[in-house]
Design a protein around this motif. Structure first.
Motif, PDB file in Angstrom:
ATOM      1  N   ILE A   1       0.845  -1.198   0.000  1.00 14.55           N
ATOM      2  CA  ILE A   1       0.000   0.000   0.000  1.00 14.55           C
ATOM      3  C   ILE A   1       0.879   1.246   0.000  1.00 14.55           C
ATOM      4  N   THR A   2       1.839   1.270   0.901  1.00 13.34           N
ATOM      5  CA  THR A   2       2.735   2.422   1.026  1.00 13.34           C
ATOM      6  C   THR A   2       3.586   2.618  -0.220  1.00 13.34           C
ATOM      7  N   THR A   3       4.162   1.537  -0.735  1.00 12.59           N
ATOM      8  CA  THR A   3       5.082   1.683  -1.871  1.00 12.59           C
ATOM      9  C   THR A   3       4.355   2.093  -3.150  1.00 12.59           C
ATOM     10  N   HIS A   4       3.165   1.551  -3.381  1.00 10.27           N
ATOM     11  CA  HIS A   4       2.402   1.949  -4.572  1.00 10.27           C
ATOM     12  C   HIS A   4       1.988   3.415  -4.486  1.00 10.27           C
ATOM     13  N   ALA A   5       1.620   3.849  -3.290  1.00 10.40           N
ATOM     14  CA  ALA A   5       1.232   5.252  -3.108  1.00 10.40           C
ATOM     15  C   ALA A   5       2.425   6.181  -3.318  1.00 10.40           C
ATOM     16  N   ILE A   6       3.572   5.830  -2.761  1.00  6.06           N
ATOM     17  CA  ILE A   6       4.780   6.653  -2.894  1.00  6.06           C
ATOM     18  C   ILE A   6       5.183   6.780  -4.358  1.00  6.06           C
ATOM     19  N   ALA A   7       5.144   5.665  -5.082  1.00  9.38           N
ATOM     20  CA  ALA A   7       5.533   5.680  -6.502  1.00  9.38           C
ATOM     21  C   ALA A   7       4.586   6.543  -7.323  1.00  9.38           C
ATOM     22  N   ALA A   8       3.287   6.431  -7.069  1.00  9.46           N
ATOM     23  CA  ALA A   8       2.299   7.220  -7.817  1.00  9.46           C
ATOM     24  C   ALA A   8       2.461   8.713  -7.538  1.00  9.46           C
ATOM     25  N   LEU A   9       2.635   9.059  -6.278  1.00  9.80           N
ATOM     26  CA  LEU A   9       2.782  10.467  -5.903  1.00  9.80           C
ATOM     27  C   LEU A   9       4.083  11.054  -6.433  1.00  9.80           C
ATOM     28  N   HIS A  10       5.088  10.211  -6.572  1.00  4.72           N
ATOM     29  CA  HIS A  10       6.352  10.677  -7.156  1.00  4.72           C
ATOM     30  C   HIS A  10       6.142  11.130  -8.599  1.00  4.72           C
ATOM     31  N   LEU A  11       5.250  10.432  -9.312  1.00  2.00           N
ATOM     32  CA  LEU A  11       4.970  10.781 -10.705  1.00  2.00           C
ATOM     33  C   LEU A  11       4.005  11.947 -10.832  1.00  2.00           C
ATOM     34  N   ASP A  12       2.999  11.972  -9.954  1.00  3.54           N
ATOM     35  CA  ASP A  12       1.948  12.987 -10.081  1.00  3.54           C
ATOM     36  C   ASP A  12       1.322  13.251  -8.720  1.00  3.54           C
ATOM     37  N   LYS A  13       1.524  14.443  -8.206  1.00  5.45           N
ATOM     38  CA  LYS A  13       1.001  14.815  -6.879  1.00  5.45           C
ATOM     39  C   LYS A  13      -0.519  14.927  -6.859  1.00  5.45           C
ATOM     40  N   GLU A  14      -1.144  14.942  -8.045  1.00  4.70           N
ATOM     41  CA  GLU A  14      -2.599  15.106  -8.112  1.00  4.70           C
ATOM     42  C   GLU A  14      -3.356  13.782  -8.065  1.00  4.70           C
ATOM     43  N   VAL A  15      -2.654  12.664  -7.955  1.00  3.78           N
ATOM     44  CA  VAL A  15      -3.315  11.359  -7.893  1.00  3.78           C
ATOM     45  C   VAL A  15      -4.180  11.281  -6.640  1.00  3.78           C
ATOM     46  N   ARG A  16      -5.455  10.879  -6.825  1.00  2.00           N
ATOM     47  CA  ARG A  16      -6.376  10.750  -5.690  1.00  2.00           C
ATOM     48  C   ARG A  16      -6.793   9.303  -5.456  1.00  2.00           C
ATOM     49  N   THR A  17      -6.699   8.475  -6.508  1.00  2.00           N
ATOM     50  CA  THR A  17      -7.107   7.072  -6.379  1.00  2.00           C
ATOM     51  C   THR A  17      -6.144   6.183  -7.152  1.00  2.00           C
ATOM     52  N   ILE A  18      -5.759   5.064  -6.541  1.00  2.00           N
ATOM     53  CA  ILE A  18      -4.909   4.077  -7.205  1.00  2.00           C
ATOM     54  C   ILE A  18      -5.662   2.759  -7.274  1.00  2.00           C
ATOM     55  N   ILE A  19      -5.843   2.270  -8.491  1.00  2.00           N
ATOM     56  CA  ILE A  19      -6.378   0.932  -8.730  1.00  2.00           C
ATOM     57  C   ILE A  19      -5.194   0.037  -9.048  1.00  2.00           C
ATOM     58  N   GLU A  20      -5.007  -1.013  -8.261  1.00  2.00           N
ATOM     59  CA  GLU A  20      -3.867  -1.907  -8.492  1.00  2.00           C
ATOM     60  C   GLU A  20      -4.369  -3.339  -8.568  1.00  2.00           C
ATOM     61  N   ILE A  21      -4.093  -3.985  -9.687  1.00  2.00           N
ATOM     62  CA  ILE A  21      -4.484  -5.382  -9.862  1.00  2.00           C
ATOM     63  C   ILE A  21      -3.243  -6.183 -10.241  1.00  2.00           C
ATOM     64  N   GLY A  22      -2.898  -7.110  -9.378  1.00  2.00           N
ATOM     65  CA  GLY A  22      -1.716  -7.929  -9.601  1.00  2.00           C
ATOM     66  C   GLY A  22      -2.084  -9.348  -9.960  1.00  2.00           C
TER      67      GLY A  22
ATOM     68  N   LYS B   1     -15.866   2.987  -1.283  1.00  2.00           N
ATOM     69  CA  LYS B   1     -14.725   3.897  -1.416  1.00  2.00           C
ATOM     70  C   LYS B   1     -15.075   5.055  -2.357  1.00  2.00           C
ATOM     71  N   ASP B   2     -14.551   6.217  -2.035  1.00  2.00           N
ATOM     72  CA  ASP B   2     -14.789   7.427  -2.828  1.00  2.00           C
ATOM     73  C   ASP B   2     -13.728   7.519  -3.922  1.00  2.00           C
ATOM     74  N   ILE B   3     -14.072   7.079  -5.139  1.00  2.00           N
ATOM     75  CA  ILE B   3     -13.123   7.081  -6.259  1.00  2.00           C
ATOM     76  C   ILE B   3     -13.161   8.451  -6.932  1.00  2.00           C
ATOM     77  N   GLN B   4     -12.082   9.199  -6.742  1.00  2.00           N
ATOM     78  CA  GLN B   4     -12.000  10.545  -7.308  1.00  2.00           C
ATOM     79  C   GLN B   4     -10.833  10.629  -8.288  1.00  2.00           C
TER      80      GLN B   4
ATOM     81  N   GLY C   1     -16.747   6.658 -15.884  1.00  2.00           N
ATOM     82  CA  GLY C   1     -17.164   7.847 -16.611  1.00  2.00           C
ATOM     83  C   GLY C   1     -16.089   8.898 -16.763  1.00  2.00           C
ATOM     84  N   PHE C   2     -14.839   8.526 -16.523  1.00  2.00           N
ATOM     85  CA  PHE C   2     -13.735   9.467 -16.737  1.00  2.00           C
ATOM     86  C   PHE C   2     -12.453   8.708 -17.037  1.00  2.00           C
ATOM     87  N   LYS C   3     -11.412   9.445 -17.430  1.00  2.00           N
ATOM     88  CA  LYS C   3     -10.156   8.841 -17.884  1.00  2.00           C
ATOM     89  C   LYS C   3      -9.408   8.179 -16.731  1.00  2.00           C
ATOM     90  N   VAL C   4      -8.828   7.029 -17.039  1.00  2.00           N
ATOM     91  CA  VAL C   4      -7.965   6.303 -16.111  1.00  2.00           C
ATOM     92  C   VAL C   4      -6.560   6.307 -16.700  1.00  2.00           C
TER      93      VAL C   4
END
Length: 318
Positions: free
Chosen positions: A82-103, A206-209, A233-236
Protein backbone atom coordinates in the motif's frame (compact mmCIF):
# COMPACT_ATOMS: atom_id res chain seq x y z
CA UNK A 1 24.92 5.59 -8.01
CA UNK A 2 21.66 3.64 -8.05
CA UNK A 3 18.81 2.94 -5.65
CA UNK A 4 17.41 -0.60 -5.80
CA UNK A 5 13.80 -1.59 -5.22
CA UNK A 6 12.65 -5.22 -4.94
CA UNK A 7 9.01 -6.34 -4.95
CA UNK A 8 8.63 -10.04 -4.13
CA UNK A 9 5.07 -11.12 -4.83
CA UNK A 10 3.33 -14.47 -5.09
CA UNK A 11 3.36 -14.37 -8.91
CA UNK A 12 6.24 -12.07 -9.85
CA UNK A 13 9.46 -10.71 -8.40
CA UNK A 14 10.37 -7.26 -9.70
CA UNK A 15 13.65 -5.36 -9.53
CA UNK A 16 14.20 -1.70 -10.40
CA UNK A 17 17.21 0.59 -10.28
CA UNK A 18 16.63 4.34 -9.97
CA UNK A 19 19.21 7.04 -10.64
CA UNK A 20 19.85 10.02 -8.35
CA UNK A 21 16.80 11.80 -9.81
CA UNK A 22 14.62 8.75 -9.11
CA UNK A 23 14.22 7.86 -12.77
CA UNK A 24 14.00 4.19 -13.76
CA UNK A 25 17.20 3.05 -15.47
CA UNK A 26 16.69 -0.70 -15.14
CA UNK A 27 13.76 -3.01 -14.44
CA UNK A 28 13.51 -6.78 -14.29
CA UNK A 29 10.36 -8.89 -14.17
CA UNK A 30 10.68 -12.51 -13.03
CA UNK A 31 8.17 -15.24 -12.21
CA UNK A 32 8.41 -16.15 -8.52
CA UNK A 33 7.12 -19.71 -9.10
CA UNK A 34 6.78 -20.31 -5.36
CA UNK A 35 10.54 -19.89 -4.85
CA UNK A 36 11.17 -16.34 -3.64
CA UNK A 37 14.79 -16.96 -2.60
CA UNK A 38 15.73 -18.30 -6.02
CA UNK A 39 13.84 -15.50 -7.77
CA UNK A 40 15.68 -12.84 -5.75
CA UNK A 41 19.03 -14.48 -6.47
CA UNK A 42 18.25 -14.73 -10.18
CA UNK A 43 17.48 -11.00 -10.29
CA UNK A 44 20.74 -10.18 -8.53
CA UNK A 45 22.71 -12.32 -10.99
CA UNK A 46 21.09 -10.51 -13.92
CA UNK A 47 22.03 -7.14 -12.41
CA UNK A 48 25.55 -8.39 -11.71
CA UNK A 49 26.12 -8.71 -15.46
CA UNK A 50 25.72 -4.94 -15.93
CA UNK A 51 26.43 -3.29 -12.57
CA UNK A 52 28.81 -3.53 -9.64
CA UNK A 53 27.80 -3.70 -5.98
CA UNK A 54 29.51 -0.36 -5.29
CA UNK A 55 27.11 1.38 -7.66
CA UNK A 56 24.06 0.47 -5.53
CA UNK A 57 23.77 2.75 -2.52
CA UNK A 58 20.39 1.74 -1.06
CA UNK A 59 17.81 -1.06 -1.11
CA UNK A 60 14.09 -1.10 -0.34
CA UNK A 61 11.87 -4.19 -0.36
CA UNK A 62 8.11 -4.73 -0.57
CA UNK A 63 5.58 -7.42 -1.44
CA UNK A 64 4.52 -10.54 0.42
CA UNK A 65 8.14 -11.73 0.44
CA UNK A 66 9.62 -8.39 1.49
CA UNK A 67 11.06 -9.67 4.79
CA UNK A 68 12.84 -12.59 3.13
CA UNK A 69 14.21 -10.28 0.44
CA UNK A 70 15.44 -7.77 3.02
CA UNK A 71 17.19 -10.51 4.98
CA UNK A 72 18.91 -11.93 1.89
CA UNK A 73 19.94 -8.67 0.26
CA UNK A 74 20.33 -6.39 3.25
CA UNK A 75 17.33 -4.08 3.02
CA UNK A 76 17.44 -0.49 4.23
CA UNK A 77 13.64 -0.20 4.28
CA UNK A 78 10.88 -2.82 4.36
CA UNK A 79 7.39 -1.51 3.50
CA UNK A 80 4.00 -2.94 2.58
CA UNK A 81 2.54 -2.68 -0.92
CA UNK A 82 0.00 0.00 0.00
CA UNK A 83 2.73 2.42 1.03
CA UNK A 84 5.08 1.68 -1.87
CA UNK A 85 2.40 1.95 -4.57
CA UNK A 86 1.23 5.25 -3.11
CA UNK A 87 4.78 6.65 -2.89
CA UNK A 88 5.53 5.68 -6.50
CA UNK A 89 2.30 7.22 -7.82
CA UNK A 90 2.78 10.47 -5.90
CA UNK A 91 6.35 10.68 -7.16
CA UNK A 92 4.97 10.78 -10.71
CA UNK A 93 1.95 12.99 -10.08
CA UNK A 94 1.00 14.81 -6.88
CA UNK A 95 -2.60 15.11 -8.11
CA UNK A 96 -3.32 11.36 -7.89
CA UNK A 97 -6.38 10.75 -5.69
CA UNK A 98 -7.11 7.07 -6.38
CA UNK A 99 -4.91 4.08 -7.20
CA UNK A 100 -6.38 0.93 -8.73
CA UNK A 101 -3.87 -1.91 -8.49
CA UNK A 102 -4.48 -5.38 -9.86
CA UNK A 103 -1.72 -7.93 -9.60
CA UNK A 104 -1.34 -11.63 -10.17
CA UNK A 105 -3.03 -12.86 -6.99
CA UNK A 106 -4.72 -9.85 -5.41
CA UNK A 107 -6.18 -6.44 -6.11
CA UNK A 108 -6.15 -3.21 -4.14
CA UNK A 109 -7.65 0.26 -4.05
CA UNK A 110 -5.87 3.18 -2.40
CA UNK A 111 -7.38 6.63 -1.90
CA UNK A 112 -5.22 9.68 -1.20
CA UNK A 113 -5.73 13.27 -0.16
CA UNK A 114 -3.04 15.90 0.16
CA UNK A 115 -0.36 13.32 -0.60
CA UNK A 116 -1.46 11.02 2.26
CA UNK A 117 -3.19 7.63 2.11
CA UNK A 118 -6.69 8.10 3.57
CA UNK A 119 -8.17 4.65 2.90
CA UNK A 120 -7.42 1.34 1.23
CA UNK A 121 -8.85 -2.12 0.70
CA UNK A 122 -7.47 -5.41 -0.60
CA UNK A 123 -8.95 -8.55 -2.07
CA UNK A 124 -6.83 -11.63 -1.48
CA UNK A 125 -9.63 -14.21 -1.44
CA UNK A 126 -11.26 -14.48 -4.87
CA UNK A 127 -9.19 -15.05 -8.02
CA UNK A 128 -11.89 -13.71 -10.36
CA UNK A 129 -10.49 -10.17 -10.30
CA UNK A 130 -6.78 -10.95 -10.63
CA UNK A 131 -4.15 -11.35 -13.31
CA UNK A 132 -3.75 -15.09 -12.76
CA UNK A 133 -7.40 -15.58 -13.76
CA UNK A 134 -6.85 -13.60 -16.95
CA UNK A 135 -3.73 -15.67 -17.69
CA UNK A 136 -5.76 -18.85 -17.24
CA UNK A 137 -8.49 -17.69 -19.63
CA UNK A 138 -6.00 -16.48 -22.24
CA UNK A 139 -4.27 -19.86 -22.11
CA UNK A 140 -7.61 -21.68 -22.42
CA UNK A 141 -8.60 -19.57 -25.44
CA UNK A 142 -5.08 -19.98 -26.90
CA UNK A 143 -4.68 -16.22 -27.18
CA UNK A 144 -1.42 -14.53 -26.03
CA UNK A 145 -2.18 -12.54 -22.88
CA UNK A 146 -0.45 -9.53 -24.50
CA UNK A 147 -3.21 -9.47 -27.15
CA UNK A 148 -6.12 -10.05 -24.77
CA UNK A 149 -6.88 -6.34 -24.50
CA UNK A 150 -6.75 -5.85 -28.27
CA UNK A 151 -9.40 -8.55 -28.72
CA UNK A 152 -11.62 -6.81 -26.16
CA UNK A 153 -11.41 -3.50 -28.06
CA UNK A 154 -12.56 -5.21 -31.26
CA UNK A 155 -15.90 -6.07 -29.68
CA UNK A 156 -19.06 -4.13 -30.52
CA UNK A 157 -21.55 -6.12 -28.42
CA UNK A 158 -19.92 -7.47 -25.24
CA UNK A 159 -21.43 -10.62 -23.76
CA UNK A 160 -22.42 -10.36 -20.11
CA UNK A 161 -20.28 -12.77 -18.08
CA UNK A 162 -20.97 -13.73 -14.46
CA UNK A 163 -17.85 -12.36 -12.81
CA UNK A 164 -18.42 -12.70 -9.07
CA UNK A 165 -16.59 -16.03 -8.90
CA UNK A 166 -13.71 -17.42 -10.94
CA UNK A 167 -15.36 -20.84 -11.27
CA UNK A 168 -18.71 -19.41 -12.40
CA UNK A 169 -17.01 -16.92 -14.74
CA UNK A 170 -15.09 -19.67 -16.53
CA UNK A 171 -18.21 -21.85 -16.76
CA UNK A 172 -20.18 -18.91 -18.15
CA UNK A 173 -17.47 -18.19 -20.74
CA UNK A 174 -17.48 -21.83 -21.89
CA UNK A 175 -21.28 -21.75 -22.11
CA UNK A 176 -21.20 -18.57 -24.22
CA UNK A 177 -18.58 -20.12 -26.52
CA UNK A 178 -20.79 -23.16 -27.02
CA UNK A 179 -23.67 -20.87 -27.96
CA UNK A 180 -21.52 -19.42 -30.75
CA UNK A 181 -20.57 -15.98 -29.45
CA UNK A 182 -17.31 -14.70 -30.94
CA UNK A 183 -14.15 -14.49 -28.86
CA UNK A 184 -13.87 -10.69 -28.96
CA UNK A 185 -17.34 -10.22 -27.45
CA UNK A 186 -16.66 -12.85 -24.78
CA UNK A 187 -13.30 -11.30 -23.84
CA UNK A 188 -14.82 -7.82 -23.68
CA UNK A 189 -17.55 -9.24 -21.46
CA UNK A 190 -14.93 -10.83 -19.22
CA UNK A 191 -13.10 -7.50 -18.87
CA UNK A 192 -16.34 -5.76 -17.90
CA UNK A 193 -17.14 -8.56 -15.43
CA UNK A 194 -13.74 -8.17 -13.75
CA UNK A 195 -14.29 -4.43 -13.40
CA UNK A 196 -17.79 -4.96 -11.94
CA UNK A 197 -16.32 -7.45 -9.49
CA UNK A 198 -13.62 -4.97 -8.46
CA UNK A 199 -15.99 -2.01 -8.04
CA UNK A 200 -18.62 -4.04 -6.16
CA UNK A 201 -16.16 -5.74 -3.82
CA UNK A 202 -12.72 -4.18 -3.44
CA UNK A 203 -13.88 -0.61 -4.08
CA UNK A 204 -17.26 -0.93 -2.34
CA UNK A 205 -17.90 2.15 -0.22
CA UNK A 206 -14.73 3.90 -1.42
CA UNK A 207 -14.79 7.43 -2.83
CA UNK A 208 -13.12 7.08 -6.26
CA UNK A 209 -12.00 10.55 -7.31
CA UNK A 210 -9.87 11.80 -10.18
CA UNK A 211 -6.98 11.56 -10.92
CA UNK A 212 -7.02 7.75 -11.10
CA UNK A 213 -3.87 5.69 -11.68
CA UNK A 214 -4.18 2.07 -12.82
CA UNK A 215 -1.16 0.04 -11.65
CA UNK A 216 -0.04 -3.58 -11.60
CA UNK A 217 0.54 -6.06 -14.40
CA UNK A 218 -3.13 -6.12 -15.44
CA UNK A 219 -2.94 -2.40 -16.30
CA UNK A 220 -1.29 -3.47 -19.58
CA UNK A 221 -4.66 -4.90 -20.63
CA UNK A 222 -6.37 -2.23 -22.75
CA UNK A 223 -9.73 -3.96 -22.37
CA UNK A 224 -9.67 -3.69 -18.57
CA UNK A 225 -8.60 -0.03 -18.75
CA UNK A 226 -11.45 0.75 -21.17
CA UNK A 227 -13.95 -1.10 -18.96
CA UNK A 228 -12.86 0.98 -15.94
CA UNK A 229 -13.23 4.21 -17.93
CA UNK A 230 -16.70 3.20 -19.13
CA UNK A 231 -17.80 2.25 -15.61
CA UNK A 232 -16.35 5.33 -13.89
CA UNK A 233 -17.16 7.85 -16.61
CA UNK A 234 -13.73 9.47 -16.74
CA UNK A 235 -10.16 8.84 -17.88
CA UNK A 236 -7.96 6.30 -16.11
CA UNK A 237 -4.19 6.83 -16.39
CA UNK A 238 -1.68 3.99 -16.75
CA UNK A 239 1.89 4.97 -15.69
CA UNK A 240 4.77 4.03 -17.97
CA UNK A 241 6.20 1.58 -15.42
CA UNK A 242 2.83 0.40 -14.11
CA UNK A 243 4.08 -3.17 -13.72
CA UNK A 244 6.86 -2.31 -11.22
CA UNK A 245 5.36 0.59 -9.25
CA UNK A 246 5.71 -1.33 -5.98
CA UNK A 247 9.44 -1.79 -6.57
CA UNK A 248 9.81 1.89 -7.53
CA UNK A 249 8.15 2.97 -4.31
CA UNK A 250 10.37 0.63 -2.31
CA UNK A 251 13.48 2.07 -3.99
CA UNK A 252 12.40 5.62 -3.14
CA UNK A 253 11.76 4.73 0.51
CA UNK A 254 15.08 2.86 0.72
CA UNK A 255 16.90 5.91 -0.65
CA UNK A 256 15.27 8.16 1.94
CA UNK A 257 16.23 5.74 4.72
CA UNK A 258 19.92 5.72 3.72
CA UNK A 259 19.90 9.49 3.36
CA UNK A 260 18.95 9.72 7.05
CA UNK A 261 21.27 7.07 8.50
CA UNK A 262 24.17 7.66 6.04
CA UNK A 263 24.91 3.95 5.65
CA UNK A 264 23.41 1.05 3.72
CA UNK A 265 22.76 -2.55 4.78
CA UNK A 266 23.19 -3.80 1.19
CA UNK A 267 25.22 -7.02 1.14
CA UNK A 268 26.19 -6.84 -2.51
CA UNK A 269 25.10 -8.40 -5.79
CA UNK A 270 27.30 -11.38 -4.95
CA UNK A 271 24.44 -12.64 -2.75
CA UNK A 272 23.05 -14.02 -6.01
CA UNK A 273 25.83 -16.63 -5.99
CA UNK A 274 25.42 -17.66 -2.34
CA UNK A 275 23.84 -20.95 -1.28
CA UNK A 276 20.89 -20.67 1.07
CA UNK A 277 19.20 -23.51 2.93
CA UNK A 278 15.82 -23.20 4.67
CA UNK A 279 14.33 -25.49 7.27
CA UNK A 280 11.41 -25.18 9.64
CA UNK A 281 10.75 -26.11 13.25
CA UNK A 282 7.92 -25.76 15.74
CA UNK A 283 8.59 -23.42 18.63
CA UNK A 284 7.45 -24.87 21.96
CA UNK A 285 7.93 -21.65 23.92
CA UNK A 286 4.19 -20.95 24.28
CA UNK A 287 0.77 -22.42 23.34
CA UNK A 288 0.89 -20.75 19.89
CA UNK A 289 3.31 -23.47 18.68
CA UNK A 290 4.49 -21.24 15.81
CA UNK A 291 6.06 -22.88 12.76
CA UNK A 292 9.30 -20.97 12.30
CA UNK A 293 11.33 -20.94 9.08
CA UNK A 294 15.08 -20.65 9.47
CA UNK A 295 17.19 -19.48 6.47
CA UNK A 296 20.95 -20.03 6.56
CA UNK A 297 23.89 -19.59 4.26
CA UNK A 298 27.18 -21.39 4.69
CA UNK A 299 28.34 -19.30 7.66
CA UNK A 300 25.37 -17.70 9.45
CA UNK A 301 21.65 -17.50 10.05
CA UNK A 302 20.26 -14.99 7.57
CA UNK A 303 16.74 -14.77 8.97
CA UNK A 304 13.87 -16.39 10.84
CA UNK A 305 10.22 -15.95 9.92
CA UNK A 306 6.80 -17.14 11.03
CA UNK A 307 6.78 -16.46 14.77
CA UNK A 308 4.09 -14.22 16.26
CA UNK A 309 5.98 -12.80 19.22
CA UNK A 310 9.31 -11.95 17.57
CA UNK A 311 11.32 -14.36 19.69
CA UNK A 312 13.11 -15.70 16.61
CA UNK A 313 12.55 -13.08 13.92
CA UNK A 314 14.03 -10.33 16.08
CA UNK A 315 17.32 -12.25 15.94
CA UNK A 316 17.34 -11.78 12.17
CA UNK A 317 20.73 -10.75 10.83
CA UNK A 318 20.36 -8.11 8.11
Amino acid sequence: MYHMGVDVGSVSTDFVLLDKDMNVVEKIYLRTKGRPIQAVQKGLKMLQEKYSSDEIVSVGTTGSGRHIAAALIGGDAVKNEITTHAIAALHLDKEVRTIIEIGGQDSKIITLKGGVVTDFAMNTVCAAGTGSFLDRQAERLEIPIEKFGDYALMSNVPVRIAGRCAVFAESDMIHKQQLGYNEADIIRGLCEAMVRNYLNNVAKGKDIQQKVFFQGGVAANKGIKKAFEDALGFKVYVPEHHDVMGAIGAAIIGAESVQKKKITNFKGLEVGDARFVSNSFECSGCPNRCEVVNIKNSTEVVGCFGDRCGKWSEKMIV
